[in-house]
Design a protein around this motif. Structure first.
Motif, short mmCIF file in Angstrom:
data_model
loop_
_atom_site.label_atom_id
_atom_site.label_comp_id
_atom_site.label_asym_id
_atom_site.label_seq_id
_atom_site.Cartn_x
_atom_site.Cartn_y
_atom_site.Cartn_z
N THR C 54 -6.31 3.45 1.16
CA THR C 54 -6.91 2.48 2.09
C THR C 54 -6.46 2.68 3.53
OG1 THR C 54 -5.12 1.01 1.48
CG2 THR C 54 -7.23 0.64 0.39
N ASP C 264 0.54 4.54 0.77
CA ASP C 264 -0.72 3.99 1.27
C ASP C 264 -0.62 2.47 1.38
OD1 ASP C 264 -3.67 4.19 1.78
OD2 ASP C 264 -3.65 2.87 0.02
N ARG C 265 -0.15 1.84 0.30
CA ARG C 265 -0.07 0.38 0.33
C ARG C 265 0.93 -0.08 1.41
NH1 ARG C 265 -4.21 -0.67 -3.51
NH2 ARG C 265 -5.06 1.24 -2.67
N TRP C 266 2.02 0.68 1.54
CA TRP C 266 3.03 0.32 2.53
C TRP C 266 2.48 0.45 3.95
CZ3 TRP C 266 5.44 3.59 6.15
CH2 TRP C 266 6.49 2.99 6.87
N HIS C 268 -0.60 0.51 4.85
CA HIS C 268 -1.71 -0.40 5.08
C HIS C 268 -1.18 -1.80 5.45
CE1 HIS C 268 -5.85 -1.56 4.89
NE2 HIS C 268 -5.55 -2.61 4.14
N ALA C 269 -0.10 -2.17 4.74
CA ALA C 269 0.50 -3.47 5.01
C ALA C 269 1.13 -3.48 6.39
CB ALA C 269 1.54 -3.81 3.94
#
Ligand SMILES: Nc1ncnc2c1ncn2[C@@H]1O[C@H](COP(=O)(O)OP(=O)(O)OP(=O)(O)O)[C@@H](O)[C@H]1O
Ligand SMILES: Nc1ncnc2c1ncn2[C@@H]1O[C@H](COP(=O)(O)OP(=O)(O)OP(=O)(O)O)[C@@H](O)[C@H]1O
Ligand SMILES: [Mg+2]
Ligand SMILES: [Mg+2]
Lengths: 228, 276, 270, 276
Positions: C54, C264-266, C268-269
């Motif tokens: 993302t 990715d999640r990190w 994105h956050a």
């Protein structure tokens, strides 16, 4: 643009596509008997090559999808044939993607099967086996019947492309509102393709009726490759 | 030297050359060069045999002449015109009739008439003109009435004749024939040769077969190691030991004397196609 | 539908079908020591991970990794020309998405406003789509079809499908040759494809003839298979052995995918 | 006559007959009959040439023997077994190795090893055994290392050898060869013939070509009008007038005397393939 690349469509659409195509493929493979594999393979290859033929259209040229014709000629076997073609194109030529393979397969295979169901019975009535005088090599299909075959092919070819276009648009729209303008543009490109594809499919069907109706094998049921 | 004379000399040397390859080089991508510094000149009403081993590049040479392939070096001149681009070749392709090695590759229309009319249509004739030309060409080759027949269902010999008709319909000045009799039996081959021998066109013929060379060609060139060499073609008596098939109807004695008739041996056997 | 400029050379005559059989690699394949199955599993895992990314940063990192894989696999740069149709669609998305995704306005054209979010989404898709294709090229396409199909079979793909794939592959090459010769013959008879009835009809006939000839070819193929004892049951020759190296590489591939996903999640956050 | 003797006599006549056609009739649907009352018997270690014009039904005959076609009359016996159904033929097909007229029809796997192992796998060998058999067969034919090569990229001669390997891998007792050297150049053909001549199997060979008949066959039969007739194959000197291609390096005089050497003419020319 029937080959949607990876990264565009959303997870729910991807999963639906993967499951749907797996079921369809499983059903189709059950219909195609092992003994008929050679025939199915050669015809699948012929369709693959034919889809590389670039057809001049206005100032540019297009490649055909041929899924309507595949439905008419192959019946159920069109599903694995389409899957094989899409897999090869994705892996070796970078057309389409891996994760969307299921979606792309459904988008092409559903219209093909629709054509098979709707139009094969009509074609079958055209080429019912009839006695020919011995030694006579003249075609046994009359010109009117060929013209009807042309019209059936025209309708099937155009309809299959329009359906595919609708499915591609649906895949994009279901993946997000934001794809609406892109989907509309893609939808528009399917219109000329449908016209030329219908024309070509009609020509091919008329050709087959005249030259070798056995390719259509219309004296046999939909799943001809299952009892060839 | 008066100028007119100079002009006419040049003209004279140009006119009459139908196709010319000058120092032509060619190789398929990713392969060693196939042709190198190759020269060939086909004059009007010449009939040249092109021979050479498998893979020497004979078919490739014909494809170069009609511009289906482009040379990597040298020049291709057709009818005195230097041909470089696809457009150049398009302009002259109607004048060159290439008959392919396999008729099946050449015939793709549903009926014989469609196929023979295809070339004239491409050359800009109207459908009516093209059909008339096609009918006329078929008649010349003794194929009157074949028009509506389905090409796909013809015999090998008939296919070869129709393939020839498709090319003749374009009224070429030079015929390029790629192994015209290969795969045909003796009867079909003889029929084809009869027709070819009666044609007025200049010809470049790829063939190994004696009857073809004997009946059709006036000189021969050998393609080997990328170059052409002249080869003499002349006829004389030979005697050499070789195996021969003899057909003896059962019951006939087989201990006849084969040697008594030398040096001129009139084959009394029905072994035409094995008679080399 | 792929749009192409019509030129003298037929694009399909350039499309290198032979590469399907031999693999698209032209330089040495540095990953050749691995079992094809590892490569297939890794490619599939990587593709799924890539699709789920993302953030632009992680997608960019993934693209770099995919380029590295393509280089390791020996994919020639020339091969990238096949990505053209893909990029055409990407261009369409790049043009439309900024205007259809609501968000912070970057640029105003009349009543339309291009959003930064839309541009970001388009960029993300561009990176992901190319990364998937490049990693597929490097991990799978250089293997050549035969090895890929054998690996698929050993991974549990139905034998019937595998056989269909194998037979189709070989036939594509043969029918492709047939097609090329027929096109040459048409060209020799002064055929120039144009947008007119004559050309379309001729090309339709050509496709029809390919099908007709394929029917006869299929018959001969079936006969040849029966002569060699084919009775409907399908067998495949298994090759290659799973070694410690393969397990190791698979473990690395799994951790890379997990790491990429976590990153990715990190990012994105953040 | 003691009963044992009668049995052994029958046995003796059965053993050693690999394939037998008895009064076989056949015609393609919608066509006039092609074969009628045809008889053929192929004994162990026999090598029979089958000749006949195009379309006589030679390939059809081979297909009847392996059961790809079923006769409309008469019997097909393979290895003493009366074959009627597909099941019967399946049981014996492994013993009969049919090499097709076109190698491309026969090679359907992507790589050479897959193709050669296909037969053994169908005969119930394990993948390891099949791979070993394939490697061994390739080695016998001088194709060591060809295993991973892509079939499509082989030359015509190599394809023909691989096609032979695919059949030999099944260890047949009788080889049926359909024009094994057609389309091959002299060098590839000679290589193939060398390998064939070294094989122990009985053979039935469709061919017109002198070198094949000369090296491989012990007797010949002619297929004509649906029936087989014995043909004598013997060698002796011939002399007849015919055209001959002579290769003269340019500059060499060409007015040499060709007639002085009769009746035995030792060809000093480099025209091997045109030397019939
Ligand atoms: N499209 C192609 N791509 C690559 N190589 C090719 C191609 N066509 C032909 N060749 C190779 O080029 C060489 C010459 O081929 P060509 O067909 O011109 O030979 P030829 O003299 O006509 O042989 P033949 O007697 O077998 O017809 C062969 O080695 C062939 O394999
Ligand atoms: N599947 C088929 N259906 C109908 N007719 C056929 C079929 N196969 C062959 N024939 C016809 O049967 C005849 C015999 O064919 P066959 O292939 O056996 O001849 P052949 O002796 O092998 O000839 P060639 O020397 O050309 O190989 C030919 O006239 C051919 O057209
Ligand atoms: Mg050639
Ligand atoms: Mg034959």
């Amino acid at each position: 643009m029937a080959h949607i690349p990876d990264g565009v469509v959303s997870a729910p659409v991807l999963i639906t596509g993967a499951l749907g195509s797996a079921v369809l493929l499983g059903l189709a493979l059950r219909q195609v008997r092992e003994e008929a594999l050679p025939q199915a393979a050669v015809l699948a290859a012929a369709f693959f090559v034919s889809s590389l033929v670039s057809i001049p259209l206005g100032p540019s040229s297009v490649h055909l999808l041929l899924n309507g014709l595949m439905g008419l000629v192959l019946g159920w076997a069109a599903v694995p044939a389409l899957f094989v073609a899409l897999l090869l194109q994705a892996v070796f030529f970078g057309h389409g993607g891996l994760v969307v393979l299921g979606v792309n397969t459904l988008n092409l295979a559903i219209p093909a099967l629709c054509c098979a169901l709707l139009f094969r019975p009509l074609l079958a009535r055209l080429v019912e086996p009839r006695p020919t005088p011995a030694g006579e090599s003249m075609p046994s299909v009359t010109p009117q019947e060929r013209r009807r075959g042309f019209l059936i092919g025209l309708t099937a070819g155009a309809l299959a492309v329009l359906l595919t276009g609708a499915l591609v648009m649906a895949s994009l729209l279901l993946s997000g509102e934001a794809f609406a303008p892109a989907a509309r543009v893609i939808g528009i490109t399917f219109l000329p393709l449908a016209a030329i594809e219908g024309l070509l499919t009609g020509v091919v069907i008329a050709f087959l009726l005249r030259v070798e109706p056995a390719v259509l094998a219309l004296d046999q049921p939909l799943d001809r490759l299952s009892d060839a | 030297m008066p100028p007119e004379m100079g002009v006419s000399l040049t003209e004279a040397s140009r006119v009459g050359v139908l196709a010319e390859l000058v120092e032509v080089g060619f190789g398929y991508p990713g392969r060693p060069p196939l042709l190198q510094g190759l020269n060939l000149r086909v004059g009007e009403s010449e009939r040249i045999a092109l021979i050479g081993p498998n893979g020497a590049g004979k078919s490739t040479l014909l494809h170069l002449i009609v511009g289906l392939l482009r040379p990597t070096a040298g020049q291709v001149r057709v009818l005195g015109r230097d041909c470089r681009s696809e457009a150049d070749f398009r302009a002259v392709r109607g004048r060159l009739g290439l008959v392919f090695q396999h008729s099946d590759d050449q015939l793709f229309c549903p009926t014989v008439l469609d196929d023979v009319a295809f070339g004239p249509l491409n050359l800009g004739r109207t459908p009516e003109q093209a059909a008339a030309i096609a009918e006329r060409t078929l008649a010349v080759l003794g194929l009157r009435g074949y028009g509506p027949r389905v090409t796909h269902r013809l015999s090998g010999g008939e296919k070869r004749l129709v393939a020839l008709a498709t090319v003749l319909a374009m009224e070429p000045q030079l015929l390029l024939l790629d192994e015209p009799t290969s795969g045909l039996d003796a009867v079909s081959a003889a029929r084809l040769l009869d027709h070819l021998a009666g044609l007025p066109q200049a010809m470049l013929i790829v063939s190994h077969e004696q009857p073809v060379l004997e009946r059709l060609t006036s000189r021969a060139v050998l393609l080997e190691q990328g170059q052409l060499q002249p080869v003499e073609l002349h006829r004389h008596a030979h005697a050499h030991r070789h195996t021969h098939l003899h057909l003896h109807a059962s019951g006939v004695t087989t201990d006849h004397d084969h040697l008594s008739e030398l040096p001129v041996h009139a084959h009394p056997h029905a072994d035409r196609q094995d008679d080399d | 539908m792929r749009l192409r400029r019509s030129g003298p050379a037929e694009p399909s005559e350039q499309l290198d079908l032979g590469a399907v059989a031999t693999g698209i690699g032209e330089r040495p394949d540095r990953l050749a020591a691995l079992d094809p199955r590892v490569r297939l599993i890794s490619a599939a895992m990587l593709a799924v991970t890539l699709v789920s990314l993302t953030s632009l940063t992680s997608a960019f990192v993934a693209l770099l990794a995919a380029i590295a894989l393509a280089l390791l696999g020996g994919v020639p740069v020339r091969r990238l020309q096949h990505l053209l149709p893909l990029e055409l669609l990407m261009l369409l998305l790049l043009i439309t998405l900024p205007f259809s995704v609501p968000g912070k306005s970057l640029l105003e054209i009349g009543s339309l406003s291009a959003s930064a979010e839309g541009l970001r989404l388009a960029g993300l898709i561009l990176l992901k789509a190319n990364a998937v294709v490049l990693s597929l090229f490097g991990l799978v396409a250089v293997l050549g079809a035969s090895q890929v199909v054998h690996a698929l079979a050993r991974l549990g793909v139905p034998a019937k499908l595998c056989h269909l794939l194998l037979l189709t592959l070989r036939q594509i090459l043969l029918v492709g040759d047939e097609y090329r010769r027929m096109r040459l013959a048409m060209r020799a008879r002064a055929f120039v494809p144009r947008s007119d009835r004559h050309s379309w009809r001729a090309l339709g006939w050509l496709i029809g003839m390919l099908l007709v000839r394929s029917l006869a070819r299929g018959q001969r193929l079936g006969e040849a298979m029966r002569c060699r004892g084919f009775d409907g049951r399908l067998h495949l020759l298994h090759r290659g052995r799973w070694r410690r190296l393969d397990s190791l590489v698979l473990a690395v591939a799994v951790s890379v995918c997990v790491a990429l996903f976590a990153f990715d999640r990190w990012s994105h956050a953040a």
